[in-house]
Design an enzyme around this catalytic site. Structure first.
Site, PDB file in Angstrom:
ATOM      1  N   ARG A 283       0.789  -1.227   0.000  1.00 49.03           N
ATOM      2  CA  ARG A 283       0.000   0.000   0.000  1.00 49.03           C
ATOM      3  C   ARG A 283       0.822   1.278   0.000  1.00 49.03           C
ATOM      4  O   ARG A 283       0.572   2.192  -0.788  1.00 49.03           O
ATOM      5  CB  ARG A 283      -0.919   0.055   1.240  1.00 49.03           C
ATOM      6  N   THR A 284       1.757   1.373   0.925  1.00 52.14           N
ATOM      7  CA  THR A 284       2.453   2.648   1.102  1.00 52.14           C
ATOM      8  C   THR A 284       3.252   2.989  -0.157  1.00 52.14           C
ATOM      9  O   THR A 284       3.161   4.101  -0.682  1.00 52.14           O
ATOM     10  CB  THR A 284       3.382   2.576   2.334  1.00 52.14           C
TER      11      THR A 284
ATOM     12  N   LYS B 115      26.861  -3.827  -1.234  1.00 51.13           N
ATOM     13  CA  LYS B 115      28.332  -3.769  -1.266  1.00 51.13           C
ATOM     14  C   LYS B 115      28.884  -3.094  -0.014  1.00 51.13           C
ATOM     15  O   LYS B 115      30.075  -2.832   0.085  1.00 51.13           O
ATOM     16  CB  LYS B 115      28.782  -2.970  -2.493  1.00 51.13           C
TER      17      LYS B 115
ATOM     18  N   ARG C 188      11.297   3.734   3.754  1.00 47.73           N
ATOM     19  CA  ARG C 188      10.874   2.740   4.763  1.00 47.73           C
ATOM     20  C   ARG C 188      12.098   1.912   5.107  1.00 47.73           C
ATOM     21  O   ARG C 188      12.809   1.448   4.218  1.00 47.73           O
ATOM     22  CB  ARG C 188       9.761   1.835   4.231  1.00 47.73           C
TER      23      ARG C 188
ATOM     24  N   HIS D 287       4.799   5.678  11.774  1.00 42.70           N
ATOM     25  CA  HIS D 287       4.340   5.559  10.387  1.00 42.70           C
ATOM     26  C   HIS D 287       3.379   6.730  10.161  1.00 42.70           C
ATOM     27  O   HIS D 287       2.164   6.562  10.069  1.00 42.70           O
ATOM     28  CB  HIS D 287       3.631   4.205  10.219  1.00 42.70           C
TER      29      HIS D 287
HETATM   30  N1   CP Z   1      -0.288  -0.137   5.887  1.00 40.48           N
HETATM   31  C1   CP Z   1       0.923  -0.349   5.313  1.00 40.48           C
HETATM   32  O1   CP Z   1       1.941   0.266   5.666  1.00 40.48           O
HETATM   33  O2   CP Z   1       0.890  -1.304   4.333  1.00 40.48           O
HETATM   34  P1   CP Z   1       2.143  -1.765   3.488  1.00 40.48           P
HETATM   35  O3   CP Z   1       3.116  -2.424   4.462  1.00 40.48           O
HETATM   36  O4   CP Z   1       1.619  -2.713   2.463  1.00 40.48           O
HETATM   37  O5   CP Z   1       2.770  -0.548   2.895  1.00 40.48           O
END
Ligand code: CP
Length: 305
Positions: free
Chosen positions: A53-54, A82, A103, A131
């Site tokens: 999603r993100t 590396k 992320r 998040h």
């Molecule tokens: N909700 C969320 O962060 O989903 P993903 O891990 O799929 O990005």
């Protein structure tokens, strides 16, 4: 309010007025397509952890606004392999893009990236920490489905210890006089630091392992996955996986207008039989990510002031 060049690292960095302003811009984004708003802008998406999603909603949001995207979905094909450091990786990405979404499994990694970069950094999840963009789409969804953010009874269920989405959302909702019900086995309860933050703000909360004890009181039930990847000891994970499995047997024990949310992905904590009920809003919630991420990109890239 000017967000140009601002990093989006933690919900703690935003005032109530700022959160409400971002939600207002998200609503405008939902109404207007703005296909050229981010022309000539490039977004780098650096994902050191899996995501559906993100990552995809950031890519889609950028492209829908006329911007371009580059990046990686796994660090395995990059020079990290590396031995290149995160610091040097960010130094390179900021030279190639106008903003960076990152992320990473390590708590604090997004803050480190912001120190390395002169371009805005957006935290798409740093370990078990925060998040913030998920939280903004969660707030947007709550506002949409309940018509308000104030004075709600919010249940958070599942892995509250390692769940970065519940950590960010708890902080954000604290601006809106909630009552929290933290539902988790003792070993996966909310970290003490978040409970102390609530006590300091005089926000009411209740902790329990038993959903049935509080289910009738809830306006929102925010369900989370028991996250295998966060457990250092696989035996511990085996102990708690499958501890909550919600299905239609829950229905007689909840308010008619309870909304069930989940940041997704789910494993087995919400049965598919709940998907078509009036309570389930988790797919709508994920779809709202587009509007909120469009708003954030437009703000930090200075195309909306
Ligand atoms: N909700 C969320 O962060 O989903 P993903 O891990 O799929 O990005």
């Amino acid at each position: 309010m000017n967000f140009e060049n601002r990093d989006i690292i933690s919900i703690h960095d935003f005032s109530k007025q700022e959160l409400l302003y971002i939600l207002k811009i998200s609503k405008l984004m939902e109404k207007n397509p703005n296909p050229n708003l981010l022309n000539n802008k490039i977004l780098a998406t650096l994902f050191f952890e899996p995501s559906t999603r993100t990552r995809l909603s950031f890519l889609s949001a950028m492209e829908q606004l006329g911007g371009k995207v580059m990046g990686f979905a796994t660090a395995g094909m990059t020079s990290i392999k590396k031995g290149e450091t995160l610091w040097d990786t960010i130094k390179m990405a900021q030279a190639y893009a106008d903003a960076i979404v990152i992320r990473h499994p390590l708590e604090g990694s997004a803050r480190l990236a912001a120190e390395a970069s002169s371009k805005p950094i957006i935290n798409a999840g740093d370990g078990a920490n925060q998040h913030p963009t998920q939280t903004l789409l969660d707030l947007y969804t709550i506002q949409k489905v309940k018509g308000k953010l104030d004075n709600l009874h919010i249940g958070m269920l599942g892995d509250l210890k390692y769940g970065r989405t519940v950590h960010s959302l708890t902080t954000a909702l604290s601006h809106f006089n909630p009552k929290f019900y933290f539902i988790a086995p003792q070993a996966l309860q909310m970290p003490q630091t978040y409970l102390d933050e609530l006590k300091e703000k005089k926000i009411k909360f209740f902790t329990t392992a038993n959903l049935m004890k509080v289910s009738k009181k809830l306006d929102i039930l925010y369900v989370t996955r028991i996250q295998k990847e966060r457990f250092a000891d696989p035996v511990e994970y085996e102990k708690y996986k499958g501890v909550y499995k919600l299905d239609t047997k829950l229905l007689p024990h909840i308010k008619k207008d309870l909304k069930i949310m989940h940041p997704l992905p789910r494993v087995d904590e919400i049965d598919k039989s709940l998907d078509d009920t009036q309570h389930a809003v988790y797919f709508e919630q994920a779809a709202n990510g587009i509007h909120v991420r469009k708003a954030l990109l437009s703000l930090v890239l200075g195309r909306i002031k």
